[in-house]
Design an enzyme around this catalytic site. Structure first.
Site, PDB file in Angstrom:
ATOM      1  N   GLN A 106       0.861  -1.185   0.000  1.00  0.00           N
ATOM      2  CA  GLN A 106       0.000   0.000   0.000  1.00  0.00           C
ATOM      3  C   GLN A 106       0.897   1.234   0.000  1.00  0.00           C
ATOM      4  O   GLN A 106       1.596   1.509   0.971  1.00  0.00           O
ATOM      5  CB  GLN A 106      -0.907   0.024   1.232  1.00  0.00           C
ATOM      6  CG  GLN A 106      -1.868   1.203   1.261  1.00  0.00           C
ATOM      7  CD  GLN A 106      -2.573   1.336   2.596  1.00  0.00           C
ATOM      8  OE1 GLN A 106      -1.930   1.534   3.614  1.00  0.00           O
ATOM      9  NE2 GLN A 106      -3.891   1.212   2.587  1.00  0.00           N
ATOM     10  N   TYR A 176      -5.953  10.850   4.090  1.00  0.00           N
ATOM     11  CA  TYR A 176      -4.529  10.947   3.855  1.00  0.00           C
ATOM     12  C   TYR A 176      -4.365  11.970   2.728  1.00  0.00           C
ATOM     13  O   TYR A 176      -5.330  12.569   2.272  1.00  0.00           O
ATOM     14  CB  TYR A 176      -3.968   9.573   3.481  1.00  0.00           C
ATOM     15  CG  TYR A 176      -3.575   8.719   4.666  1.00  0.00           C
ATOM     16  CD1 TYR A 176      -4.361   8.668   5.812  1.00  0.00           C
ATOM     17  CD2 TYR A 176      -2.410   7.970   4.657  1.00  0.00           C
ATOM     18  CE1 TYR A 176      -4.004   7.901   6.903  1.00  0.00           C
ATOM     19  CE2 TYR A 176      -2.040   7.195   5.744  1.00  0.00           C
ATOM     20  CZ  TYR A 176      -2.833   7.169   6.865  1.00  0.00           C
ATOM     21  OH  TYR A 176      -2.468   6.407   7.949  1.00  0.00           O
TER      22      TYR A 176
END
Length: 420
Positions: A106, A176
């Protein structure tokens, strides 16, 4: 999750193809931060964690929060992809492969969720907004910074692929950095990266295109895309007090599909910055979260816990209502996340047209759950969705119920966690 199983519905345990990858089944270990990199490098503990999941029967295990740069970490203990990390990453992917599973990384940048004090570097954002972990404000990226960000994603992608990863997940969720650019609440820019949805989606598209250009077609690439930040009403119109919404998520998914660089989308929800419990559902372990910190953060969480850590009732497949909207919007394969813990839920989701199934908390409790469900479809998950695993990410991610067999659920309190 009561969809009748139609003729031709895929078997969750039959081999499947994701982009260029042949997978042994349709189950993927979702990215759940492991908290096992104290020196920002791979450890034997991290390798053992993913090896155990691979042995347990998933087709692919996703290594979480592989930051693309040092300031992109949630704190200095989180791994970031650099040449010094390559040796450990290769040992990690080898261990996963040895158990017959694939390895995914990720790739992400924490943006305002980063702890600038711990990282000793400014947290970044689309605009100047609070970065609470470091008790600071973000640095708003300029156009040159954005070009550097794209380059950092490319470098991280190259290191990951050269280290043996079969797939890359680009983190566009949970507020994020990329997710912040998508949010009309957090992105206050007035240039080509702010304002209209097309502009707010520009960074996500450019990063996905940059990663694909770097790694080519030899690996699978997908985006983890927020459907709803958990701010405002799901159907609310765009505005100052509303985060990213499912209507905009569907439009962004269509843009990403039209670019032709992704092999799948993994829809998610919630905000690590504003509303983390919307992703997880189930009990909000407020006291345990506060106790994971010291100083002002502890007292802040004790005071704001009921506001910041909201309670959302858990139900199987709890992200399905939003994910169905995304499923209808694009033809790309969809990796369904959120409350997939038993064979009935798997079959129902695949009958609904989803292509792959991501599992998280249930595998923390029982890494071998897929293997046991395959052997006995009536197998029930032991995960009770207490979410006490969530505060452990700041030390070493684990399921407290699994680690301590004496822990009894009858001592559990929704606001206080387990009573002494």
């Amino acid at each position: 999750m009561n969809t009748p199983i139609r003729s031709g519905t895929p078997d969750p345990f039959a081999p499947a193809r994701l982009g260029p990858l042949h997978l042994r089944n349709r189950l993927i270990k979702s990215a759940t931060f492991e908290g096992r990199t104290p020196d920002a490098l791979v450890t034997d503990d991290l390798i053992d964690f993913h090896r155990e999941v691979a042995v347990g029967g998933v087709a692919m295990s996703t290594v979480a929060y592989c930051a693309i740069s040092p300031e992109g970490r949630t704190d200095r203990h989180q791994m970031w992809l650099r040449p010094e990390a390559a040796g450990g990453l290769t040992r990690l992917t080898d261990a996963i492969h040895d158990e017959g599973a694939r390895a995914a990384a990720q790739l992400g940048h924490a943006g305002p969720v980063a702890n600038s004090a711990s990282n000793r570097a400014k947290a970044l954002g689309p605009s100047r907004i609070p970065a609470p972990m470091g008790m600071s404000m973000t640095h708003a990226l300029d156009v040159d910074d954005i070009a550097g960000l794209r380059a950092a994603f490319r470098r991280a992608a190259r290191i990951a692929v050269d280290s043996g990863f079969d797939a890359l997940e680009i983190h566009c969720g949970h507020n994020y950095l990329i997710s912040c650019f998508l949010s009309p609440l957090l992105n206050r820019r007035r240039d080509a990266y702010g304002g209209s949805l097309i502009n707010r989606a520009r960074l996500a598209r450019e990063v996905c295109e940059s990663v694909r250009a770097e790694v080519g077609d030899s690996v699978a690439v997908w985006a983890k895309l927020n459907m709803f930040d958990g701010v405002g009403a799901v159907g609310a119109p765009p505005g100052r007090y509303r985060g990213f919404n499912v209507d905009e998520a569907c439009a962004v998914a269509q843009l990403l599909e039209s670019d032709g660089v992704l092999d799948a989308i993994e829809p998610t929800a919630g905000s690590s910055l504003l509303n983390p419990m919307y992703l997880f559902h189930g009990t909000a372990p407020r006291r345990a979260f506060a106790d994971a910190f010291t100083g002002p953060m502890r007292w802040g969480l004790k005071a704001a816990g009921p506001v910041f850590l909201k309670h959302y009732a858990y139900r199987p497949g709890y992200l399905l209502p939003l994910a169905r909207r995304l499923r209808e919007a694009v033809d790309l394969p969809i990796i369904l996340l959120g409350g997939i813990t038993d064979r009935a839920g798997m079959d129902s989701a695949l009958a609904d047209g989803f292509d792959f199934l991501a599992m998280g908390r249930a595998l923390l409790r029982e890494p071998d759950l897929p293997q046991r469900i395959r052997a006995d479809p009536s197998t029930a998950s032991a995960c009770i969705h207490c979410n006490l695993c969530m505060p452990t990410i700041y030390t070493r991610t684990t399921c407290p119920l699994r680690e301590d067999a004496s822990t009894s659920t009858d001592r559990y309190d929704i606001d206080r966690g387990f009573r002494e």
